[in-house]
Design an enzyme around this catalytic site. Structure first.
Site, PDB file in Angstrom:
ATOM      1  N   GLY A  45     -29.237  39.378 -16.425  1.00 22.48           N
ATOM      2  CA  GLY A  45     -28.520  38.459 -17.293  1.00 22.48           C
ATOM      3  C   GLY A  45     -28.857  37.030 -16.927  1.00 22.48           C
ATOM      4  O   GLY A  45     -29.320  36.755 -15.812  1.00 22.48           O
ATOM      5  N   LEU A 108     -29.311  34.929 -10.213  1.00 22.40           N
ATOM      6  CA  LEU A 108     -30.596  34.228 -10.157  1.00 22.40           C
ATOM      7  C   LEU A 108     -30.441  32.793  -9.636  1.00 22.40           C
ATOM      8  O   LEU A 108     -31.414  32.196  -9.191  1.00 22.40           O
ATOM      9  CB  LEU A 108     -31.267  34.224 -11.536  1.00 22.40           C
ATOM     10  CG  LEU A 108     -31.698  35.609 -12.052  1.00 22.40           C
ATOM     11  CD1 LEU A 108     -32.258  35.493 -13.461  1.00 22.40           C
ATOM     12  CD2 LEU A 108     -32.694  36.272 -11.122  1.00 22.40           C
ATOM     13  N   HIS A 149     -19.958  38.842 -15.282  1.00 22.40           N
ATOM     14  CA  HIS A 149     -20.676  37.847 -14.473  1.00 22.40           C
ATOM     15  C   HIS A 149     -21.192  36.710 -15.361  1.00 22.40           C
ATOM     16  O   HIS A 149     -21.019  35.527 -15.046  1.00 22.40           O
ATOM     17  CB  HIS A 149     -21.838  38.548 -13.748  1.00 22.40           C
ATOM     18  CG  HIS A 149     -22.670  37.654 -12.882  1.00 22.40           C
ATOM     19  ND1 HIS A 149     -22.711  37.773 -11.511  1.00 22.40           N
ATOM     20  CD2 HIS A 149     -23.511  36.631 -13.190  1.00 22.40           C
ATOM     21  CE1 HIS A 149     -23.528  36.852 -11.012  1.00 22.40           C
ATOM     22  NE2 HIS A 149     -24.028  36.144 -12.011  1.00 22.40           N
ATOM     23  N   GLU A 150     -21.814  37.068 -16.502  1.00 24.84           N
ATOM     24  CA  GLU A 150     -22.427  36.035 -17.354  1.00 24.84           C
ATOM     25  C   GLU A 150     -21.365  35.204 -18.074  1.00 24.84           C
ATOM     26  O   GLU A 150     -21.503  33.989 -18.196  1.00 24.84           O
ATOM     27  CB  GLU A 150     -23.381  36.673 -18.372  1.00 24.84           C
ATOM     28  CG  GLU A 150     -24.561  37.425 -17.759  1.00 24.84           C
ATOM     29  CD  GLU A 150     -25.302  36.663 -16.665  1.00 24.84           C
ATOM     30  OE1 GLU A 150     -25.380  35.420 -16.728  1.00 24.84           O
ATOM     31  OE2 GLU A 150     -25.777  37.312 -15.719  1.00 24.84           O
ATOM     32  N   HIS A 153     -20.064  32.614 -15.931  1.00 24.41           N
ATOM     33  CA  HIS A 153     -20.954  31.446 -15.885  1.00 24.41           C
ATOM     34  C   HIS A 153     -20.648  30.475 -17.025  1.00 24.41           C
ATOM     35  O   HIS A 153     -20.678  29.259 -16.832  1.00 24.41           O
ATOM     36  CB  HIS A 153     -22.420  31.882 -16.060  1.00 24.41           C
ATOM     37  CG  HIS A 153     -23.150  32.211 -14.798  1.00 24.41           C
ATOM     38  ND1 HIS A 153     -23.324  31.316 -13.768  1.00 24.41           N
ATOM     39  CD2 HIS A 153     -23.787  33.349 -14.412  1.00 24.41           C
ATOM     40  CE1 HIS A 153     -24.038  31.894 -12.799  1.00 24.41           C
ATOM     41  NE2 HIS A 153     -24.333  33.132 -13.157  1.00 24.41           N
TER      42      HIS A 153
HETATM   43 ZN    ZN Z   1     -25.363  34.585 -12.168  1.00 25.28          ZN
END
Ligand code: ZN
Length: 185
Positions: A45, A108, A149-150, A153
């Site tokens: 992702g 990432l 998780h995304e 963000h």
């Molecule tokens: Zn992340």
């Protein structure tokens, strides 16, 4: 086009994403570049903040994670998650089930760091697609984790915010090194 991935602790990672009012070619191109960037980095992702844009836009692809299964209901119909990957989600709204499971996560924007993060087993998401269709999806497994998780963000929340105090303490040194490397410490 590959985009540079923003690393912790760049301030854009803490910015809440603006809602996308108009889905135009610029947004579609940004999403395509984010997919290319996610794939090149072997990610599952990538959120807009991670390429330096505070927008409600994220891409997800769990199709290569064969050892971590997912289930997906797409507008109420059970489908093979791989058949709709990569997902592009615009202005997503998430609703979480009560049951929680702890699992290993990386990001990432945090190279070489993984940690155990508690997440809801079931995640329901409503969003727009790049062709301006409204979708409602319900996921379990890795896809449920990736969506949480995304979408975190997109609200300026990072996976390190969700760690137990013990796990966070054990990462202190590595986080400090990341801040130093990114010139934010
Ligand atoms: Zn992340």
């Amino acid at each position: 086009m590959l985009l540079p991935i923003v690393k912790y602790a760049h301030p854009v990672l803490r910015a809440k994403g603006r809602r996308i009012e108009q889905i135009d070619d610029q947004i579609r191109e940004l999403a395509a570049n984010m997919i290319e960037t996610m794939n090149a980095a072997n990610g599952v992702g990538l959120a807009a903040q991670q390429i330096g844009e505070a927008l409600q836009l994220t891409v997800v692809d769990v199709s290569r994670a064969e050892d971590a299964p997912s289930t997906l209901q797409w507008n109420g119909e059970e489908i093979d998650p791989a058949s709709v990957m990569p997902l592009v989600l615009i202005n997503p709204e998430i609703e979480l089930g009560e049951e929680v499971v702890v699992g290993l996560e990386g990001c990432l924007s945090f190279p070489e760091i993984t940690a155990d993060v508690p997440r809801a087993v079931v995640a329901k998401v409503r969003a727009l697609t790049p062709d301006e269709k409204e979708i409602e999806i319900e996921a379990t497994g890795l896809l449920a984790r990736a969506l949480q998780h995304e979408i975190d963000h997109l609200n300026g929340i990072l996976f390190i915010d969700r760690l137990s105090a013990v796990n966070k303490t054990s990462l202190k040194g590595r986080l400090k090194r990341l801040r130093r490397e990114s010139g934010t410490d």
